[in-house]
Every structure is written in C-alpha cells, then in structure tokens.
Design an enzyme around this catalytic site. Structure first.
Site, PDB file in Angstrom:
ATOM      1  N   ASN A 289       0.649  -1.238  -0.106  1.00  0.00           N
ATOM      2  CA  ASN A 289       0.085   0.013  -0.135  1.00  0.00           C
ATOM      3  C   ASN A 289       0.882   1.174   0.073  1.00  0.00           C
ATOM      4  OD1 ASN A 289      -2.506  -1.618   0.475  1.00  0.00           O
ATOM      5  ND2 ASN A 289      -2.287  -1.847   2.423  1.00  0.00           N
ATOM      6  N   ARG A 291       1.062   4.384   0.436  1.00  0.00           N
ATOM      7  CA  ARG A 291       0.289   5.458   1.153  1.00  0.00           C
ATOM      8  C   ARG A 291       0.519   5.602   2.447  1.00  0.00           C
ATOM      9  NH1 ARG A 291      -3.929   1.719  -0.038  1.00  0.00           N
ATOM     10  NH2 ARG A 291      -4.676   0.931   1.924  1.00  0.00           N
TER      11      ARG A 291
END
Ligand code: MV4
Length: 448
Positions: A289, A291
């Site tokens: 991920n 982020r």
C-alpha cells in the site's frame, strides 16, 4: 522543506496533516467541497479553497480543480492523505509537471505497486517469500489449470488491478476453475479496465500482518514494526493493533526484514505498508500500500515516530533523521475506527451529531473530524473518528480501550462501537485466535 502544503483530502486525515505541518512551521491550504464548507479541516488550515460540489468525482477527485487550487494558493507541495488521489499515478505525474512535490511515492512506484503482478515481481526480486502459483498473468484455461496444479487446491484467482476484495474468487477444484476462469477475466476487464488475472494457493485462515516501512530513495529501507489488521468486515478494517500479537521473535524479525528489504531494493522514497498473510510460522507477500494508512497511529504510538512528518522529510529529500537501531517498539497500541454506520445492518448513518464527548486520560488519543453539531456527510466514507489507546502490554491496552469507549459519547448518529466492544470482549480477540474472515463469520452467526 516546503513553503506551503496543499492537503488534497478531508476528514481526520486532513486534520492530521495540518497538525504535522504546524509543528514544522509550514502553512497549509485546505480544499473542500460545498458539503464541507463548515468542516474542521477548512477552519484549521491557514487557507481554504472550494473545489466543487459534494460528489467526490466533482471535487476531491477532480484533478483540474485540485491542481488549480495548488497553483492559485502558491503551494509547492501536495499531501494526498489516503483514498481519493493518493495512489493515482496520473495525478502524481500532473503535480510533478507543475513543478510541485507530490508527498508520496514516485509515479514509477505508484505504477509498480498499483499492479499487483508487478508488485509481486518486485517482491520476488527482493527475495520475499511468495505464495505458489502462476507468477504472472494467466491467459488461457490450459495455463490456469497448470498454475492451479502447481499451487495446489484450493486456489484463489485475483485480478491484477483489483482491490478491496473485488475481483477475487476462491476455487476448490479443476472443474470449478474451468467454469469460472473466463468469467473472472471478463469481470476484471469490465471492472478495472484490465483483464489480467493470476492464481495463488489459497490460505483458508491466515492473519493479515503488515509492516510499516519507509525508504529514503537512496537504497535505505527502514521498518517500524508490525500491525495486525485481521479484524475486518468485508475488507473494511475495524480494529487494528501494533505490534501484531503472538508472533515468535524469529517470525516477527523475518517479516520486518522482508518489508524493509523490499523498499530498499526498489529505492522507494516515502512511507508505505507491505502486507503479508501469516499462517503458523510461515508468511507470504500479499501487496504493497503505497500511502499513509488509516491505521498509522498505532505504529506512531508504539514507536514515537511522527509518520506524517517523516513523509514530508522524505519527500523533501532530507533522508532519515534516525537509523533502524534507533527505532524502538515499546508497549502496545489498539485503534478502533468509529464509523458512522448502523452496527447491526452496517448501513451508513450520516447526519447531525447532537451530542459528543471524547474520552481522555493517559494513553488515549483521538484522531477525529467531528464534534457536537457537526454534520456527517452522506457523500464520503463513513469514518468519523479513530480512537487509539496505548498500554504497557496488549491486555492493558485492551482494558484502556474498553474504558475509553465507555466515555466516548457520540449521539445523533449510529456508530460501529457496539460491535467493536463485543469483539474486544470476545475470546478470539483475547486469545488471538482470530483470522482474516473471523469478523464476517462472527457477524453472520450473530445476525443469523
Ligand atoms: C488471499 C487470501 C488467502 N489466500 N490470498 C483479500 C484482499 C486482498 N488484499 C487479498 N485478500 C486475500 N488474499 C491468498 N492466496 C485471503 C484474503 C483475504 C483477506 C486478506 C487480508 C485481510 C482480510 C481478508 C479477508 C478475506 C480474504
């Protein structure tokens, strides 16, 4: 460091970024839809620019409006938060074209990790443990049957560009594979604009363990320990904790090293999360991920590291202000997501917050975007607040959390807290005998 940061987001994460910028002495620009005119991120930022009507596609997701706000305000960097444009390579590219900094991954890394197949290639190259399967995309049914044979049944078909549990199908035998393979490809093409599908051995009851990582873009990759996020309902996490409990020292060390190895190997230059499935003493790479995640506070609480501040330092090319040895994990943190949802039906519960009181005391942290008389909008996700507690150990944190939940008054809307209370009181949470599908099963049995 940056002169002015525009926050291309709303809700609690926009407030979290504003707070980090304040500490760094950086002025902030909020953007908002007409529905959010009275929102806290608009009040607490130094400047605020309206970027469109309530619907996200016409405001928070509308790239020309967000970019225009950055130009008009003179912001030299954009923080995307999570969701919305946070993992959009096209947006990150447009930000760069304007000569501004995207506080997040490079366009190259967004593309690498946005495609689960290229993410798996990168992980395999970095030496991470992979689930047996097709490796790459499977084009024909013949190839699919061959790959499933290699993996061993049950297998799972996954769309390379799927997400949030969409585009996945568990297959128990070759006859079923014959029946659903083409369908999965067709659905992937329709839903994600790309029909690439791959095959992996399916783990029936793994835990979801993830590692918080960061890279400096010069080959250094650090980890900030593990989180367990197995407590999810329909792929929406509802309870998260750090560190992931009940892992042997050896398994924990191998998982953390794998995460750090991956980001170092690809020269990643921001914070991120490497997800794994854990079964027994084995672990397997799942995805990355790229982020800051909703659950980042539990890691902040056990490491003392401000991950948003770190994200800005890395984006500014400043490198790490510490070494791996200086990152110490201490105590235990648990987060609940206070979603505006009916805890029985899970239907969204937007509306006026008629009463609100936050818990406090030692080890209690609230990342909230609501208050008494706030209006929870129906246009966006249902997250209204996060309650994070830290304790000496897991049991201390669990007791503190239950006690803080007793004090947390949210009236006028439903929240998911009653379900979370039941889960925190349950045997499975206490003994760490939960797994990725535990909450779905729990709710199914409860609702009959
Ligand atoms: C899996 C799996 C079991 N075996 N892959 C779900 C979302 C996507 N990120 C990957 N997911 C899964 N992949 C194999 N080979 C089980 C899941 C899964 C899951 C994973 C993490 C957290 C919650 C989950 C709930 C259901 C299924």
């Amino acid at each position: 460091m940056f002169q002015k940061v525009l926050i291309a987001n709303r809700n609690e994460i926009a407030l979290r970024v504003i707070r980090a910028c304040r500490e760094l002495g950086i002025p902030t620009v909020a953007v908002y839809s007409t529905a959010d005119a009275n929102a806290l991120h608009v009040r607490f930022a130094d400047e605020a620019i309206c970027i469109g009507p309530p619907m996200a596609t016409k405001s928070y997701l509308h790239q020309p409006s967000v970019l225009a706000a950055a130009e008009i305000s003179g912001a030299d960097a954009i923080h995307p938060g999570y969701g919305f444009l946070a993992e959009n390579a096209q947006f990150a590219s447009a930000v760069r074209q304007l000569g501004k900094t995207f506080i997040g991954p490079s366009v190259e890394h967004l593309k690498m990790f946005g495609d689960k197949l290229s993410a798996k290639e990168a992980a395999a190259r970095a030496g991470l443990p992979m689930l047996k399967g097709s490796g790459g995309a499977v084009a024909t049914i013949e190839e699919a049957i061959q790959a499933a044979e290699t993996a061993g049944y049950p297998v799972i078909l996954k769309a390379a560009f799927g997400g949030g549990g969409k585009g996945m199908r568990v297959v128990e035998d070759p006859a079923t594979l014959e029946r659903v393979f083409k369908l999965t490809q067709t659905e992937a093409q329709a839903a994600f604009g790309n029909g690439d599908v791959f095959i992996e051995r399916y783990l029936r009851a793994p835990r979801h363990v993830e590692v918080q990582v960061a890279g400096d873009g010069r080959g250094v990759g650090l980890h900030f320990g593990t989180r367990d996020c197995s407590m999810q309902r329909r792929h929406q996490k509802i309870i998260e904790e750090a560190p992931a409990p009940n892992l042997s020292d050896d398994l924990r060390a191998r998982i953390c090293k794998a995460g750090a190895d991956l980001v170092a190997n690809v020269n990643y230059q921001t914070v991120g999360t490497v997800e794994f499935l854990v079964e027994g003493e084995e672990f397997f790479f799942l995805e990355v991920n790229p982020r800051i995640q909703v659950e980042h506070p539990v890691t902040e609480e056990v490491t003392g590291v401000d991950l948003i501040k770190l994200q800005m330092e890395l984006a500014a090319g400043m490198g790490f202000p510490f070494t791996q040895d200086e990152v110490k994990i201490e105590g235990h943190a648990i987060e609940i997501r206070v979603n505006a949802e009916n805890p029985d039906t899970f239907l969204p519960s937007p509306g006026l917050v008629t009463g609100y009181h936050e818990p406090g005391g030692p080890g209690v942290r609230i990342d909230s975007a609501i208050h008494e008389q706030a209006v929870v909008q129906p246009f966006y996700d249902s997250l209204t607040a996060k309650l994070i507690v830290k304790g000496r150990d897991r049991e201390h944190a669990r007791i503190r959390l239950l006690s803080a939940m007793d004090e947390f008054i949210v009236e006028g809307i439903y929240t998911t807290m009653p379900l979370q209370r039941e889960l925190l009181l349950g045997e499975a949470f206490r003994n760490v005998t939960f797994w990725t599908r535990y909450v779905d099963k729990f709710v199914e049995e409860r609702n009959g």
